[in-house]
Design an enzyme around this catalytic site. Sequence first.
Site, short mmCIF file in Angstrom:
data_model
loop_
_atom_site.label_atom_id
_atom_site.label_comp_id
_atom_site.label_asym_id
_atom_site.label_seq_id
_atom_site.Cartn_x
_atom_site.Cartn_y
_atom_site.Cartn_z
N GLY A 39 -3.52 24.82 -16.34
CA GLY A 39 -3.65 23.59 -15.56
C GLY A 39 -4.06 22.43 -16.45
O GLY A 39 -3.59 21.30 -16.27
N CYS A 66 -15.89 24.29 -16.43
CA CYS A 66 -15.66 23.99 -17.84
C CYS A 66 -16.83 23.23 -18.43
O CYS A 66 -17.03 23.22 -19.63
CB CYS A 66 -14.44 23.14 -18.01
SG CYS A 66 -13.01 23.87 -17.27
N ASN A 69 -12.88 20.80 -7.44
CA ASN A 69 -13.37 22.17 -7.59
C ASN A 69 -14.88 22.27 -7.46
O ASN A 69 -15.42 23.35 -7.23
CB ASN A 69 -12.93 22.75 -8.94
CG ASN A 69 -13.28 21.84 -10.10
OD1 ASN A 69 -13.29 20.61 -9.97
ND2 ASN A 69 -13.58 22.42 -11.24
N SER A 117 -2.09 25.82 -11.55
CA SER A 117 -2.52 26.81 -12.53
C SER A 117 -2.42 28.21 -11.95
O SER A 117 -2.60 28.41 -10.75
CB SER A 117 -3.97 26.50 -12.91
OG SER A 117 -4.59 27.64 -13.44
N GLY A 118 -2.14 29.17 -12.82
CA GLY A 118 -2.07 30.56 -12.38
C GLY A 118 -3.40 31.10 -11.91
O GLY A 118 -3.46 31.93 -11.01
#
Lengths: 390, 390
Positions: free
Chosen positions: A71, A325, A151, A199-200
């Site tokens: 992502g 992150c 998020n 994103s996966g």
Amino acid sequence: MKSVYMDHASATPVREQVIEAMLPYFDQHFGNPSTVYDMGLKIKQVIEEQRAKVAKLIGAKPQEIIFTSSGAESNNLAIKGVALARQKKGRHIIISAIEHHSVLNSARFFERMDFEVTFLPVDEYGLVDPERLSRAIRSDTILVSIMHANNEIGTIQPISELSAICREKDVLFHTDAVASVGNIPVDVNELNVDLLSLSGVSIGAPKGIGALYFRDNLRLMPLIHGGIQESGRRGGTENVPYIVGLGKASVLAVEELFDKMNHLEKLRSLIISGVRERIEHVKLTGHPDKRLPGHASFCIEAIEGEALIYMLNQHGIYSNTGSACASKALKTSPVLVAIGTPPDLAQGSIVFTMDSSNKVEEIEYVLVKLYLAVEKLRSLSPLWRSKEGI
Amino acid sequence: MKSVYMDHASATPVREQVIEAMLPYFDQHFGNPSTVYDMGLKIKQVIEEQRAKVAKLIGAKPQEIIFTSSGAESNNLAIKGVALARQKKGRHIIISAIEHHSVLNSARFFERMDFEVTFLPVDEYGLVDPERLSRAIRSDTILVSIMHANNEIGTIQPISELSAICREKDVLFHTDAVASVGNIPVDVNELNVDLLSLSGVSIGAPKGIGALYFRDNLRLMPLIHGGIQESGRRGGTENVPYIVGLGKASVLAVEELFDKMNHLEKLRSLIISGVRERIEHVKLTGHPDKRLPGHASFCIEAIEGEALIYMLNQHGIYSNTGSACASKALKTSPVLVAIGTPPDLAQGSIVFTMDSSNKVEEIEYVLVKLYLAVEKLRSLSPLWRSKEGI
């Protein structure tokens, strides 16, 4: 020890069906899709099938999908790819104040390259005001990037309202949908966006695979220059196993979306009401209704979020504080600052993000352990003791 | 049907031990390495162990390794990361005329951003002349990028000679070692380079993982901006399974290198002498001795390389023509043009790249089928028939 994983925004286990789908592409169908012989051609075909599956997940056409490595790469490609391709048209970019680091730092990169970036403020719930966006757009604005769902606080933006303003003024609109895809309906035409990152990780595919949607034949400077892969928009031999994994996960995400949403809304409601009933001086962060179904985030007074994470961890509970992150990099979360959280309160941030595997019984366990941990930490806090007159 | 895979420069099957090493990181140890709780910390530790293994493969220190999504990304990060970080020092870059598309097109990208790029010619074997490099360096040269070994003609450059010139003139030196790592000894200190790209594909790790070596604390602008991953040099959640795979493959590559080289040199010698004995009007491309052990490449007169690939494919033989990534994009290979191959002859390019799994018996099979295919194609070629006076 019991284990309750509630940090799905940071990472999810790869789904069993996804692993099974990927396995043959490691050592059996391993050829390079750019080769001209049978093995290569078959694999090229497999990639195109996956592209169609990912496209379907977000209502796009297959040729509008580029596979990326994350992502974060999708966000970089969107911002940099458009800015570099359109710089003759203008050098002004608008992003919201609560974007992911990959959007934020891509935009900041252009500030050093003589672009101007406007950081749009958000309200107390993290919402961008469409009026404010409209006023921020200038004649040299080439791109607006506002995330679909955050998020850290779970808030869902009114993307179609925001993108309509941009469409009218001929400004491209990108949305980072990493947190929303697989959790709420995401359709590029309903959202009316020009670019969208996914994103996966969010849908049970591995870390290390993502995709960028770009409308039709939009011009885009590659981020990774190379050969003719991805129609010349991303160099490097295709990561076939992960592309197959993303395809499989996309199919599953489409099939399961509404059941998943119902389940997660129930869990979210239990955790939010439970926390409010049992813990004093706690604030729900983000919007009360316009939020991701599996997302519950709070700021708890007189608590250090990280200490709370450690204590819950000792009881097998996995949760987060601030953005995944950034958690080690920053003391105070920029998102919590942007929604006007006082720095003291922002320290007490805790975020629970759930998925289909979480169960109703787990909520009660988390609530009990959370209550005890908060009591314990507060009993050690001089601030709290003075406040309570102890 | 028998299957003989001799296109290892394009893709290799992922090794069984590598798959086994990766598997637990998909759904068991799946946490995000940036999280602060036990699961995240353990995975962070695992990543650092892999970094040390990859570092050992090339004689580097662990902190000098950045994980990327491919050799192409490593090349982009090297060129763009250095050019953007050093542009105030100068805006001149030197690359060789036979670089991979990811280096070539990264350099060309900077031409459009007011950099100057010098493309160094090579001799008939594909070698860069150190004298010529020395003369090309200017006071504003900031970076030289010359590949270690060429994937299309197998030639190995005298990197330490070339890098010594750059070191003396305070110019950074990058080498694309994607084709050489795992096939010949590669040591960053012996090569005396500042940056080196490698890829998982070359050593039996998956497509979709690579690494960039950068000397000590070299300044590097990230290609993918984001959080604090990879010491702030590459954003995006780490692709833990593939990083583990690259680590495992690196350990195996170190252990097996010399046995592999001996085996491959034998195969190479058999195929080169066999082709020369049996087929008329054929030219070995690349250097006769200074070439990758498992690499045999030819130009065969009055033949279309792609037709030859198809015919061999019908007998289960997998080989290549020109560079893997470019094979569909270009009619004449720029590498073959650069070494002075006449365009007609360049059409007849065929490349065999072998690894440990290839066997001596396979060579005889390939030689027989190759001879028959060449005879067949030539019998259909008016050019050949007139030449032979048929």
